[in-house]
Motif scaffolding. Structure first.
Motif, short mmCIF file in Angstrom:
data_model
loop_
_atom_site.label_atom_id
_atom_site.label_comp_id
_atom_site.label_asym_id
_atom_site.label_seq_id
_atom_site.Cartn_x
_atom_site.Cartn_y
_atom_site.Cartn_z
N UNK A 156 14.53 70.96 11.80
CA UNK A 156 13.91 70.60 12.62
C UNK A 156 14.17 71.53 13.83
N UNK A 157 14.31 70.16 15.44
CA UNK A 157 14.95 70.19 15.85
C UNK A 157 13.98 69.34 17.20
N UNK A 160 9.71 69.32 17.53
CA UNK A 160 8.69 69.41 15.96
C UNK A 160 7.23 68.36 16.36
N UNK A 165 8.08 71.47 11.29
CA UNK A 165 9.51 71.74 10.92
C UNK A 165 9.62 73.05 10.47
N UNK A 168 7.08 74.63 8.89
CA UNK A 168 5.16 75.30 8.48
C UNK A 168 5.37 76.61 9.12
N UNK A 380 14.49 62.48 18.85
CA UNK A 380 13.86 62.87 18.83
C UNK A 380 12.37 62.27 18.83
N UNK A 382 9.48 62.11 19.67
CA UNK A 382 8.68 62.30 19.26
C UNK A 382 8.16 62.09 17.85
N UNK A 383 8.56 62.41 16.88
CA UNK A 383 9.04 62.24 16.13
C UNK A 383 9.97 61.07 15.13
N UNK A 385 13.23 61.14 14.68
CA UNK A 385 14.34 61.37 14.68
C UNK A 385 15.15 60.64 15.40
#
Lengths: 469, 469
Positions: A156-157, A160, A165, A168, A380, A382-383, A385
């Motif tokens: 991911x990182x 994302x 990920x 995609x 992260x 925003x996702x 994580x």
């Protein structure tokens, strides 16, 4: 000589007969140690041989021989994994993709590049850049990790929230299954509704179903005038309000958070500047494309609204690419900076909406059981994580510390389970998280995973002992 | 009474004992005909009973009983499929999701909605709209199709170039497997690296592995000021050049094409206006968000560049939402318009870069073998998905026409295979394309599909006879 050693000798002999040269097979102790492990430190490497195929056909040849000789294989990329998914701890033969890193073809109209799976992530990013395009999956280990490994854990990182990920960006895979069949999965198409999509089964399989040898990767247009904001935030719940305020009006390319523990350690190194004078317990870093003046204006307006609401104490917005890069260091340098404190690390995820409650629960568990442990959070947001880091107190030995962390581990995973979350957001399961897999996936689901492995790898030679037993 | 009929009677009796009421089980001839078929016309419906569960637990109860009684199940959604994936032609029990269409929960911070799989696609779009958000998967049958069916074929449609397929929007699935287990797959998380992602195996499985009962769907921010351009194009290859010119500088939300055969038929109906005076053999329709003036200017500049290059003969750009909708009719009304010509339809895909050659090859095959057949092309050029339509000449009976088309079929699929393409881009395989599956997927790959089906549905009761035998 053990039965395994006899089999290994036969394997090497037969590979030589099939044309593998001296640079393609290594058995010296240094090589066995070097290619036998990844970035995790808990398992001793104990590989029997390292083989470096140069083609899909050579990978197939090794897999077929290993099936016949009952030799277990550890597929190996850049070995930057953090879950011991690429550690050869039990006499395995390591198949390293180090010699398979070519770009095989580029299709401008499709914005697609065909590569061998051993290509380093950064090299793929650079190739895209040279074509005026962009490969958006990015993370700290991009300079060493290989695409095949990224696919193995569905990496991911930091981007994302906009780009998703690794999954995609994969339009097609060539794989050698555990049985030794070569399959060309999805062949680069965007739309293809012809039965089960095996490509997606191999993405995230950590090399337990087979070995990915070639990949068709989708590229994207380059982002325009990436702009970064760093905000000081008084309460964690404000971070969620800020996310919502920006996301309702703008497309974010990143939304990261970190706490004052991380920032204090960073500033102490002298490598990073304080973003603004005001101190804050929490920080949000957000990034967006701003090719047009009105987008910049809108970002400023939302920032001011957040200030008025009391969600933001202070903030700064980059005015140049250089400034944006400087601000990113506040987030990017955290991992390296805290590594001197021998952190106990955990990579977990929950629904975004449940993050505040979840963090509060974990903080309570740690401070209740271990009041002298310092916790450093970043991740992260925003996702959903989160990277939980518990820092070792100076007065505790490494062994004592890790022993206590094992106890914390159980509490952390119980909390993850309570919140319907994941015990591994982007690092995979490997050997490190294998004992905890059923905190995220119930046993009856794991039975299906086992049955699927049986389909692709009936002799169980492919990365045996990873994900599940 | 046949053995199957005895089993069906036992099933119904046991379901009634378990609390299924009179509205949940239908066996009258009208119902069997109505729910026993989808939009395809080639197979006669022959269902034994229609059951309407109201919960995942009720679906599980039916599946367990059918396993015990050796009854085959046809899962059924909105039945708008074009590959006979939802036709009950062999005495199956149809499980209709018509009574499972509730919104179960909405998570604003996650931009996620939890729904039952029987929700109609349009209802999901409307729910998103009411929340100020957007569900971007859209196609002609959105008003009748159900989300569960969309998932079964991984539906695509007209916005794939920006938003991707249905797959991209599914954060979690609750399924009842063919064995009768309830699995909660991925539980709504964006990042979750804990073993094989079974969610992606069920997406596109056409109900052959189990039944999707509940879904966690990701939503997106609403698009801003969607603007449409229609361009008249002299040569097909120019369409690709136009795509490339726009895509290098802008984010397109759609890029469709159609030919003059389609436009002539459309204009003849009187329901659609000619977009501009100039006649053209090909047309491109493109759409983009234009929230800022400079984006509009850039689109005009690229348009003018394309004119100068000779790639465009004439064009028009919408100045209002109403005009944008009017222009979309040029593309959206094609299917309905040509349906009076009893078209032989095919939904195929290849790499975008290979589309021009591929179309030329197919045109040559048809005109060589059947010089009196008129071919009408339209499709989603932005993702390589083409809809080939051969129109029935007036002097040919329907039967004669379809017989000749079967011959064309073979040539078409051989060409698809030559170009490494897909025999079904977004309609699925079902029964209609089952005989041709190995033009896209080799037999050894199909063997893996069979083995996976065996894992989830060992008795083979779940949509038997669809995708493969």
């Amino acid at each position: 000589m053990t039965a395994n050693q006899t089999a290994i000798n036969t394997l090497i002999e037969q590979l030589r007969q099939q044309g593998f040269d001296e640079h393609q097979i290594k058995t010296d102790a240094d090589s066995l140690g070097f290619w036998g492990k990844d970035w995790t430190k808990h398992f001793e490497p104990n590989a029997s041989a390292i083989v470096f195929p140069k083609s899909t056909q050579q990978v197939q040849a090794i897999v077929k021989l290993c099936n016949a000789l009952n030799i277990v294989i550890t597929p190996s990329g850049g070995r930057t994994g953090l879950s011991a998914g690429a550690v050869a701890a039990n006499g395995e033969v390591v198949i390293s993709l180090d010699k398979m890193h070519q770009v095989l073809g580029f299709y401008p109209a499709d914005r697609m590049v065909e590569v061998e799976a051993g290509i380093v992530t950064k090299a793929l990013q650079d190739f895209a850049q040279q074509q005026g395009l962009y490969y958006p999956v990015d993370f700290a280990s991009a300079g060493s990790s290989q695409l095949g490994g990224n696919i193995g854990t569905n990496a991911g990182g930091i981007k994302v929230i906009k780009y998703g990920m690794t999954r995609n960006w994969i339009l097609g895979l060539t794989v050698v299954t555990g049985k030794g069949d070569i399959l060309h999965l999805n062949k680069g198409m965007i739309k293809n509704a012809t039965g089960y999509d095996l490509r997606h089964l191999f993405i995230g399989a950590e090399g337990t179903l087979g070995i990915v040898t070639e990949v068709q990767v989708k590229l994207e247009r380059q982002p325009k005038n990436l702009t970064v904001m760093v905000l000081g935030v008084p309460e964690f719940t404000n971070i969620m309000q800020i996310l919502s305020a920006f996301q309702s009006k703008m497309d974010l390319t990143a939304f990261e958070f970190f706490d004052d523990v991380a920032v204090d350690k960073l500033l102490a190194t002298g490598h990073v500047q304080k973003p603004f004078e005001t101190d804050a317990p929490f920080y949000a870093l957000l990034e967006f494309e701003a090719p047009y003046e009105p987008i910049m204006d809108m970002a400023m307006q939302i920032f001011e609204d957040c200030m008025s609401e009391g969600w933001v104490l202070d903030g700064v917005m980059s005015q140049s690419i250089h400034q944006a890069q400087e601000l990113w260091k506040l987030r990017e340098y955290i991992s390296e900076t805290i590594s001197v404190f021998t952190p106990y690390k955990n990579d977990i995820s929950v629904l975004i909406s449940r993050v505040p409650e979840f963090i509060a629960d974990i903080d309570a568990i740690v401070s209740q059981n271990y009041p002298d442990f310092q916790v450093c959070w970043f991740g992260h947001i925003g996702d959903g994580n989160l990277h939980l880091n518990i820092l070792k107190p100076e007065n505790l030995s490494k062994d004592e510390f890790f022993e206590k962390c094992q106890v914390v581990n159980k509490h952390v995973f119980e909390t993850v389970q309570k919140y319907n979350g994941s015990i591994s957001a982007e690092h995979g399961v490997g050997m490190t998280k294998k004992p905890y897999l059923n905190y995220t996936r119930p046993d009856e689901e794991i039975d299906y995973l086992r049955a699927i492995k049986q389909v692709f790898d009936p002799n169980g030679i492919m990365n045996r002992g990873k994900i599940f037993d």
